[in-house]
Design an enzyme around this catalytic site. Structure first.
Site, PDB file in Angstrom:
ATOM      1  N   SER A 163      12.915  26.419 -35.580  1.00  0.00           N
ATOM      2  CA  SER A 163      11.544  26.565 -35.089  1.00  0.00           C
ATOM      3  C   SER A 163      10.545  26.352 -36.224  1.00  0.00           C
ATOM      4  CB  SER A 163      11.346  27.956 -34.476  1.00  0.00           C
ATOM      5  OG  SER A 163      12.192  28.162 -33.371  1.00  0.00           O
ATOM      6  N   ALA A 175      10.962  25.274 -29.784  1.00  0.00           N
ATOM      7  CA  ALA A 175      10.561  26.171 -30.869  1.00  0.00           C
ATOM      8  C   ALA A 175      10.216  27.535 -30.276  1.00  0.00           C
ATOM      9  CB  ALA A 175       9.360  25.613 -31.614  1.00  0.00           C
ATOM     10  N   LYS A 176      10.754  28.580 -30.883  1.00  0.00           N
ATOM     11  CA  LYS A 176      10.415  29.940 -30.442  1.00  0.00           C
ATOM     12  C   LYS A 176       9.234  30.389 -31.299  1.00  0.00           C
ATOM     13  CE  LYS A 176      12.636  34.366 -29.298  1.00  0.00           C
ATOM     14  NZ  LYS A 176      12.416  34.320 -27.849  1.00  0.00           N
ATOM     15  N   ALA A 177       8.063  29.924 -30.911  1.00  0.00           N
ATOM     16  CA  ALA A 177       6.838  30.163 -31.670  1.00  0.00           C
ATOM     17  C   ALA A 177       5.902  31.060 -30.869  1.00  0.00           C
ATOM     18  CB  ALA A 177       6.143  28.838 -31.990  1.00  0.00           C
ATOM     19  N   TYR A 220       4.141  31.478 -26.305  1.00  0.00           N
ATOM     20  CA  TYR A 220       4.271  32.596 -25.379  1.00  0.00           C
ATOM     21  C   TYR A 220       2.963  32.962 -24.678  1.00  0.00           C
ATOM     22  CZ  TYR A 220       9.145  33.260 -26.351  1.00  0.00           C
ATOM     23  OH  TYR A 220      10.508  33.058 -26.420  1.00  0.00           O
TER      24      TYR A 220
END
Length: 319
Positions: free
Chosen positions: A64, A160-162, A166
């Protein structure tokens, strides 16, 4: 309910008191969402506390960061060690939720600053129960298809876990809860099924498991991958494919997967009952295989459990 405070958080290379793990209000991440993070679970097992798929989570953290050109000033091994340290220092012998995060800190305030702000890194851990409620494991949850779509592939990178990604999840989940549902499902830009606000989605139809592919604006979930491998080991067929919205209503079984949600059945979508209106037999088999990894009834043939030496790490933290 506020996050239950623990004595220590690992912050920029050392353990500090919970209340001292702070960043400036002008940190770049606070204004522009420029942080990447992970959610990791540790479980109490017959052999002691074990972190589930830690190396895979840390790899995704660095993946990410790479997508967003964020330089993490620590190695993956140092992040893994930090996860061990916070469990031991906080004496979380019954398991915990672990949150590693890397963020652009205080420096220039521009969207794309000429001088890269320093990157702050933290790892916190605390006890956390069932994300969608203890009763959901068997009874399932009621969900809706949200009016908010997931992000298009050429707008924000879904893999990407950004933090910024969210914002979409917040809109989906807040709408669902406002309407009386436990969670919402977002559609991909082409109208096919994507994922929940913070969960991947599986559908069972005629004994076959279906799940949206990575091209359908989904995060490549670690629990998603776990369930796919466990399903294969049980002789179940799994297909990554485009899923039309109406197939949700016609499913024999539906369930969410995720580090927080684990394996949670869905009993209704848009007030339409799915199957028997509770956990189905295939979902139950997969739950048993998943939780069996921590109870010792499912062999850890993939070496997913990373055991924590609580005493050694605790002595190191105290020193």
């Amino acid at each position: 309910m506020p996050i239950p405070a623990t004595p220590y958080i690992w912050f920029n290379g050392k353990l500090v008191a919970w209340e001292r793990a702070t960043v400036h209000v002008l940190a770049h991440a606070l204004h522009y969402g420029s942080s990447v993070f992970e959610g990791v679970r540790a479980y109490a097992t017959p052999r002691g506390v074990a972190i589930f798929r830690l190396r895979d989570h840390t790899r995704r953290l660095f993946d990410s960061a790479k997508i967003y050109r964020l330089q993490i000033p620590f190695t993956p091994d140092e992040i893994n060690s930090a996860c061990h340290q916070v469990l031991a220092a906080n004496e979380l012998a019954n398991g915990a939720y672990i949150r590693p995060i890397a963020l652009r800190g205080y420096g220039e305030i521009g969207v794309a600053p000429k001088i890269e702000p320093p990157v702050d890194v933290a790892v916190a851990a605390w006890e956390w129960g069932k994300y969608l409620g203890h009763e959901s494991e068997a009874a399932g949850v009621d969900v809706c298809v949200s009016s908010w779509q997931r992000v298009a592939p050429n707008t924000l990178p879904a893999l990407a876990k950004a933090a910024g990604n969210y914002l979409s999840s917040q809109l989906i989940s807040m709408e669902a809860k406002r309407l009386g549902f436990a969670e919402g499902i977002g559609l991909a830009p082409d109208g096919s099924v994507s994922e929940g606000a913070g969960e991947n989605l599986f559908l069972v139809r005629d004994g076959e498991l279906l799940t949206p592919g990575l091209a359908h604006s989904v995060l490549g979930g670690i629990t998603r991958d776990t369930v796919m491998k466990l399903a294969a080991s049980l002789g179940l067929t799994v297909r990554e494919t485009a899923i039309p919205r109406e197939l949700l209503y016609l499913a024999d079984e539906l369930f969410f997967t995720g580090t927080a949600a684990e394996v949670t059945p869905i009993r209704s979508v848009d007030r339409i009952i799915i199957g028997a209106g509770r956990r189905g037999p295939i979902t139950e088999r997969l739950q048993q295989a998943f939780f069996g990894l921590f109870a010792g009834s499912t062999p850890d043939r993939w070496q997913w459990l990373d055991f924590v030496d609580m005493q050694q790490r605790a002595r190191s933290a105290a020193g």
